[in-house]
Enzyme design. Sequence first.
Site, PDB file in Angstrom:
ATOM      1  N   ILE A 218       0.464   5.552  34.776  1.00 27.49           N
ATOM      2  CA  ILE A 218       1.379   4.407  34.884  1.00 27.49           C
ATOM      3  C   ILE A 218       2.634   4.742  35.694  1.00 27.49           C
ATOM      4  O   ILE A 218       3.250   3.839  36.273  1.00 27.49           O
ATOM      5  CB  ILE A 218       1.744   3.869  33.474  1.00 27.49           C
ATOM      6  CG1 ILE A 218       2.263   2.434  33.556  1.00 27.49           C
ATOM      7  CG2 ILE A 218       2.738   4.783  32.767  1.00 27.49           C
ATOM      8  CD1 ILE A 218       2.340   1.717  32.224  1.00 27.49           C
TER       9      ILE A 218
ATOM     10  N   ASP B 150       5.433   8.590  27.269  1.00 28.92           N
ATOM     11  CA  ASP B 150       6.903   8.655  27.244  1.00 28.92           C
ATOM     12  C   ASP B 150       7.387   9.878  28.030  1.00 28.92           C
ATOM     13  O   ASP B 150       8.266   9.782  28.904  1.00 28.92           O
ATOM     14  CB  ASP B 150       7.345   8.727  25.773  1.00 28.92           C
ATOM     15  CG  ASP B 150       8.813   8.437  25.558  1.00 28.92           C
ATOM     16  OD1 ASP B 150       9.518   8.166  26.543  1.00 28.92           O
ATOM     17  OD2 ASP B 150       9.253   8.477  24.390  1.00 28.92           O
TER      18      ASP B 150
ATOM     19  N   THR C 178      -1.851   3.808  20.993  1.00 23.57           N
ATOM     20  CA  THR C 178      -3.225   4.341  20.861  1.00 23.57           C
ATOM     21  C   THR C 178      -3.330   5.848  21.101  1.00 23.57           C
ATOM     22  O   THR C 178      -4.431   6.387  21.123  1.00 23.57           O
ATOM     23  CB  THR C 178      -4.207   3.632  21.818  1.00 23.57           C
ATOM     24  OG1 THR C 178      -3.865   3.962  23.168  1.00 23.57           O
ATOM     25  CG2 THR C 178      -4.197   2.135  21.626  1.00 23.57           C
TER      26      THR C 178
ATOM     27  N   TYR D 243       0.405   7.753  18.078  1.00 20.20           N
ATOM     28  CA  TYR D 243       0.604   6.843  16.947  1.00 20.20           C
ATOM     29  C   TYR D 243      -0.696   6.413  16.265  1.00 20.20           C
ATOM     30  O   TYR D 243      -0.673   5.745  15.233  1.00 20.20           O
ATOM     31  CB  TYR D 243       1.428   5.619  17.366  1.00 20.20           C
ATOM     32  CG  TYR D 243       2.924   5.890  17.442  1.00 20.20           C
ATOM     33  CD1 TYR D 243       3.442   7.170  17.256  1.00 20.20           C
ATOM     34  CD2 TYR D 243       3.833   4.862  17.683  1.00 20.20           C
ATOM     35  CE1 TYR D 243       4.805   7.425  17.341  1.00 20.20           C
ATOM     36  CE2 TYR D 243       5.206   5.105  17.748  1.00 20.20           C
ATOM     37  CZ  TYR D 243       5.680   6.384  17.577  1.00 20.20           C
ATOM     38  OH  TYR D 243       7.030   6.630  17.641  1.00 20.20           O
TER      39      TYR D 243
HETATM   40  P1  ADP Z   1       1.990   6.209  21.249  1.00 18.16           P
HETATM   41  O1  ADP Z   1       2.970   7.141  20.587  1.00 18.16           O
HETATM   42  O2  ADP Z   1       2.504   4.779  21.352  1.00 18.16           O
HETATM   43  O3  ADP Z   1       0.622   6.309  20.668  1.00 18.16           O
HETATM   44  P2  ADP Z   1       1.170   7.825  23.552  1.00 18.16           P
HETATM   45  O4  ADP Z   1       1.971   8.146  24.762  1.00 18.16           O
HETATM   46  O5  ADP Z   1       0.796   8.978  22.665  1.00 18.16           O
HETATM   47  O6  ADP Z   1       1.977   6.687  22.769  1.00 18.16           O
HETATM   48  O7  ADP Z   1      -0.167   7.101  23.982  1.00 18.16           O
HETATM   49  C1  ADP Z   1      -0.259   5.754  24.376  1.00 18.16           C
HETATM   50  C2  ADP Z   1      -1.361   5.630  25.407  1.00 18.16           C
HETATM   51  O8  ADP Z   1      -0.868   6.046  26.678  1.00 18.16           O
HETATM   52  C3  ADP Z   1      -2.594   6.495  25.112  1.00 18.16           C
HETATM   53  O9  ADP Z   1      -3.756   5.683  25.266  1.00 18.16           O
HETATM   54  C4  ADP Z   1      -2.538   7.577  26.176  1.00 18.16           C
HETATM   55  O10 ADP Z   1      -3.828   8.005  26.572  1.00 18.16           O
HETATM   56  C5  ADP Z   1      -1.853   6.844  27.309  1.00 18.16           C
HETATM   57  N1  ADP Z   1      -1.180   7.664  28.328  1.00 18.16           N
HETATM   58  C6  ADP Z   1      -0.718   8.931  28.257  1.00 18.16           C
HETATM   59  N2  ADP Z   1      -0.152   9.305  29.424  1.00 18.16           N
HETATM   60  C7  ADP Z   1      -0.262   8.227  30.270  1.00 18.16           C
HETATM   61  C8  ADP Z   1       0.110   7.975  31.624  1.00 18.16           C
HETATM   62  N3  ADP Z   1       0.730   8.885  32.379  1.00 18.16           N
HETATM   63  N4  ADP Z   1      -0.171   6.735  32.141  1.00 18.16           N
HETATM   64  C9  ADP Z   1      -0.779   5.785  31.403  1.00 18.16           C
HETATM   65  N5  ADP Z   1      -1.153   5.968  30.127  1.00 18.16           N
HETATM   66  C10 ADP Z   1      -0.905   7.171  29.566  1.00 18.16           C
END
Ligand code: ADP
Length: 178
Positions: A12, A35, A123, A126
């Site tokens: 993203i 994040d 996903t 969390y």
């Molecule tokens: P949360 O704490 O809300 O679960 P996470 O960051 O652990 O947040 O994960 C939320 C989603 O983002 C997961 O499906 C993960 O695979 C995805 N994710 C992790 N890194 C990226 C990235 N660089 N771009 C897009 N999605 C990502």
Amino acid sequence: MKSRIEVVQGDITRMTTDVIVNAANSSLMGGGGVDGAIHRAAGPALMEACMQVRQQQGTCPTGHAVITVAGNLPAKAVVHTVGPVWRDGDAHEAQLLSDAYRNSLQLVCDNGYKSVAFPAISTGIYGYPKPAAAEIAVNTVSDYLTRHALPEQVYFVCYDEENTRLYQRLLAQLSPEQ
Ligand code: ADP
């Protein structure tokens, strides 16, 4: 007619949409997963902006959202929203996840931005079950778009194949004009 909702697989932080959404935690002080990736790519300006928000309004409750500058990211702004931690499904997780999407869209709309990219909020760390989370994401966004002109375009950016397939299946079931 082009669909207003699309799914892409990838990172993203590379999205050139007006806004990207961060799956933040209530502290707004960064963390792991998406994040961490967003803060690394954005550089220190993003953390400074988050600290200012913290000073002005305190922590960000689950289901709420705030908007900041985007630092070195290609996007113009970042919306930070806090999804729910999955417990057992009986702790208002579905409502809170829907709130996170809707409040993010509201900030995009209120600030006049035309395009936004969402990660699959909650996903990862969390632990929200992916099929249920994808359904809430697609339903909340498509419902919002039927009632608002902005954003014109919404992207679901999936990092893994499981989410990509889930979102593709759900989007294929939407009516053509959405
Ligand atoms: P949360 O704490 O809300 O679960 P996470 O960051 O652990 O947040 O994960 C939320 C989603 O983002 C997961 O499906 C993960 O695979 C995805 N994710 C992790 N890194 C990226 C990235 N660089 N771009 C897009 N999605 C990502």
